[in-house]
Design a protein around this motif. Structure first.
Motif, PDB file in Angstrom:
ATOM      1  N   ARG A 148     -13.813  -3.356   5.409  1.00  0.00           N
ATOM      2  CA  ARG A 148     -12.684  -4.179   4.985  1.00  0.00           C
ATOM      3  C   ARG A 148     -13.212  -5.468   4.364  1.00  0.00           C
TER       4      ARG A 148
ATOM      5  N   TYR B 198     -10.071   4.182  -1.476  1.00  0.00           N
ATOM      6  CA  TYR B 198     -10.061   2.721  -1.474  1.00  0.00           C
ATOM      7  C   TYR B 198      -8.666   2.187  -1.770  1.00  0.00           C
TER       8      TYR B 198
ATOM      9  N   LEU C  73      -6.263  -2.607   7.363  1.00  0.00           N
ATOM     10  CA  LEU C  73      -7.043  -1.461   7.816  1.00  0.00           C
ATOM     11  C   LEU C  73      -7.065  -1.480   9.338  1.00  0.00           C
TER      12      LEU C  73
ATOM     13  N   SER D 246      -4.817   2.769   6.782  1.00  0.00           N
ATOM     14  CA  SER D 246      -4.221   1.540   6.279  1.00  0.00           C
ATOM     15  C   SER D 246      -3.230   0.932   7.257  1.00  0.00           C
TER      16      SER D 246
ATOM     17  N   ASN E 287      -7.059  -3.671  14.692  1.00  0.00           N
ATOM     18  CA  ASN E 287      -7.290  -3.950  13.286  1.00  0.00           C
ATOM     19  C   ASN E 287      -8.785  -4.053  13.018  1.00  0.00           C
ATOM     20  N   VAL E 288      -9.215  -3.490  11.910  1.00  0.00           N
ATOM     21  CA  VAL E 288     -10.574  -3.720  11.453  1.00  0.00           C
ATOM     22  C   VAL E 288     -10.653  -5.186  11.037  1.00  0.00           C
TER      23      VAL E 288
ATOM     24  N   SER F  53      -9.823  -7.774  -3.262  1.00  0.00           N
ATOM     25  CA  SER F  53      -9.276  -7.208  -2.028  1.00  0.00           C
ATOM     26  C   SER F  53      -9.715  -5.759  -1.911  1.00  0.00           C
ATOM     27  N   TYR F  54     -10.083  -5.358  -0.702  1.00  0.00           N
ATOM     28  CA  TYR F  54     -10.449  -3.952  -0.530  1.00  0.00           C
ATOM     29  C   TYR F  54     -10.490  -3.568   0.941  1.00  0.00           C
ATOM     30  N   SER F  55      -9.994  -2.374   1.198  1.00  0.00           N
ATOM     31  CA  SER F  55     -10.194  -1.649   2.449  1.00  0.00           C
ATOM     32  C   SER F  55     -10.548  -0.230   2.038  1.00  0.00           C
TER      33      SER F  55
ATOM     34  N   ARG G 264      -6.133  -6.678   2.235  1.00  0.00           N
ATOM     35  CA  ARG G 264      -5.540  -5.352   2.416  1.00  0.00           C
ATOM     36  C   ARG G 264      -5.750  -4.905   3.865  1.00  0.00           C
TER      37      ARG G 264
ATOM     38  N   HIS H 222      -4.326 -12.399   5.062  1.00  0.00           N
ATOM     39  CA  HIS H 222      -3.594 -11.138   4.975  1.00  0.00           C
ATOM     40  C   HIS H 222      -2.448 -11.244   3.958  1.00  0.00           C
TER      41      HIS H 222
ATOM     42  N   ALA I 203      -9.807  -9.934   4.206  1.00  0.00           N
ATOM     43  CA  ALA I 203      -8.881  -9.020   4.900  1.00  0.00           C
ATOM     44  C   ALA I 203      -7.494  -9.037   4.262  1.00  0.00           C
TER      45      ALA I 203
END
Length: 448
Positions: free
Chosen positions: A172, A101, A180, A193, A208-209, A157-159, A178, A235, A176
């Motif tokens: 993600r 993560y 991915l 990433s 992009n995811v 925030s997380y990817s 972070r 972002h 968004a």
């Protein structure tokens, strides 16, 4: 800030993971790890240090399987400890899970406390384990539903990439923040990433995811779902300022071109009558090229970089950062002696690096040392993964530009304007988190 990667392939993935993690090394230097599924069990190797030092040929060979995930860790506030090294693994309802993560949860402590009150005993001090526990709790045979339920609870925030014995899941955060990406070829699917690992492995079809997107990859192919929490993307603009590799194109913005344009705009906003434009390597180089070309002033390498040193900003302690700067950058006396120079750097966060560099440039004979910064002043802490937890650590939160200039002993100092920093993205709509500059947090850091 960290780097994640996940690969689903028709052949063994461990070597691809190794090369992919190497290309993400700039996102974290404290620790790294890989988990690979052999179809029945998940096997893990991890350790503290750089990818090239942790993994040897025998370790890579032991990780046999065609699905795997990897992680490079920037320790940040949680500290550099072996027990925090990812990917993390867990067992629940007859299944093995592994999670890697990138990000930070603003409600991590609340969730952790609630779980502890229910009797959960944690093995790490990081929020990754909270996410893993929640996914395991909500899992009732459908992993996508479990991830959706988890995304309803976590904030920040997380990817992330999640591995089970026969499938790979990537998700993600709804804002968004972070980065991915996902890439696909005839024999491999890679989630990571940044785009560099996909390109190095030979994958050209990359996207992009999307915000709030959940991707399920198994023998049936790729399926895409969306959480109920999807929001307008915000972002992280500091990815383009500093963290991302120069060849990273994240959410339609290329890091190299962004930095070069910032240098051009800064040259117009804050011209300087000097003999040489000198970058602070490496992230300051594209901006210095843009500044020099726009101003018509010669570009020069005035600082020699030790290529065996890592990134100083992501060292875990201030003492380590200061020592790393001395080891990493050395003034080139024969270039700068007797010259008026303008140093181009990407940011001033704590101020100690700039002060140290200017002092050493003067000791090497520079006649004048001016400073130009290609990001606005960092005045607010980041709660989404960058290790600036308190305003007391941010020099721009406590001093004016003139006071900073005096502190670092520059002849002049100027920062790019927020308007120019936004314009350099070439995206009209404001789709970026710039909370470190303006305090406008896309996810409220105060969660009740």
């Amino acid at each position: 800030m960290s780097g994640v990667i996940g690969i689903y392939s028709n052949s063994s993935v461990s070597t691809k993971l190794f090369f992919g993690l190497n290309s993400l090394q700039h996102r974290g230097q404290e620790a790294c790890g890989m988990v690979v599924s052999d179809g029945e069990n998940l096997n893990r190797e991890r350790g503290e240090g750089l990818v090239i030092d942790v993994f040897n040929e025998n370790m890579i060979k032991k990780l046999s399987g065609n699905i795997g995930i990897g992680h490079v860790r920037y320790s940040g506030a949680a500290g550099s400890h072996d027990y925090n090294t990812e990917p993390l693994m867990g067992f629940a309802k007859g299944n093995e899970f592994a999670l890697a993560y990138d990000g930070a949860l603003v409600n991590h402590q609340i969730l952790r406390t609630r779980l502890e009150e229910e009797g959960v005993m944690f093995q790490t001090s990081i929020d990754t384990e909270v996410i893993l526990y929640l996914i395991a709790r909500y899992y009732k045979g459908n992993i996508v539903d479990a991830v959706k339920q988890t995304m309803k609870v976590i904030r920040g925030s997380y990817s992330a990439v999640l591995l089970m014995k026969n499938k790979l899941i990537a998700f993600r955060g709804p804002s968004a923040i972070r980065p991915l990406t996902i890439g696909e070829s005839e024999d491999s699917i890679i989630v990571c990433s940044e785009n560099a690992p996909s390109e190095i492995i030979g994958i050209e079809k990359i996207r992009n995811v999307l915000p709030g997107e959940i991707i399920e990859i198994d023998e049936a192919g790729i399926k895409s779902y969306f959480s109920d929490e999807a929001k307008r993307p915000r972002h992280c603009i500091f990815e383009y300022v500093y963290f991302a590799r120069e060849d990273a194109t994240l959410d339609k913005v290329n890091a190299y071109n962004y930095r070069r344009r910032c240098g051009e705009y800064l040259s117009i906003e804050a011209p300087c009558d000097v003999d040489l434009v000198v970058p602070v390597p490496d992230s300051g180089i594209p901006s210095a090229i843009g500044y020099a070309q726009e101003a018509g002033i010669p570009f020069a390498t005035g600082l020699v970089k030790n290529r065996y040193m890592g990134r100083t900003f992501i060292k875990p302690t201030q003492e380590e950062r200061e020592m790393a700067v001395k080891l990493k950058l050395n003034p080139l006396r024969h270039v700068i002696e007797g010259k008026r120079i303008v140093l181009i750097d990407d940011s001033i966060v704590r101020g100690t690096t700039s002060q140290n560099l200017i002092k050493r440039m003067r000791e090497a004979g520079a006649k004048e040392v001016h400073m130009r910064i290609t990001s606005p002043p960092v005045c607010y802490p980041c709660y989404y993964g960058i290790d600036t937890p308190s305003r007391k650590n941010l020099i721009a939160a406590n001093m004016s530009v003139e006071e900073i200039r005096e502190r670092i002993d520059a002849d002049t100092l100027a920062f790019i304007s927020p308007e120019a920093a936004q314009r350099a993205t070439l995206i009209r709509e404001d789709r970026f988190c710039k909370a470190c500059f303006n305090g406008d947090y896309p996810v409220d850091p105060i969660v009740i």
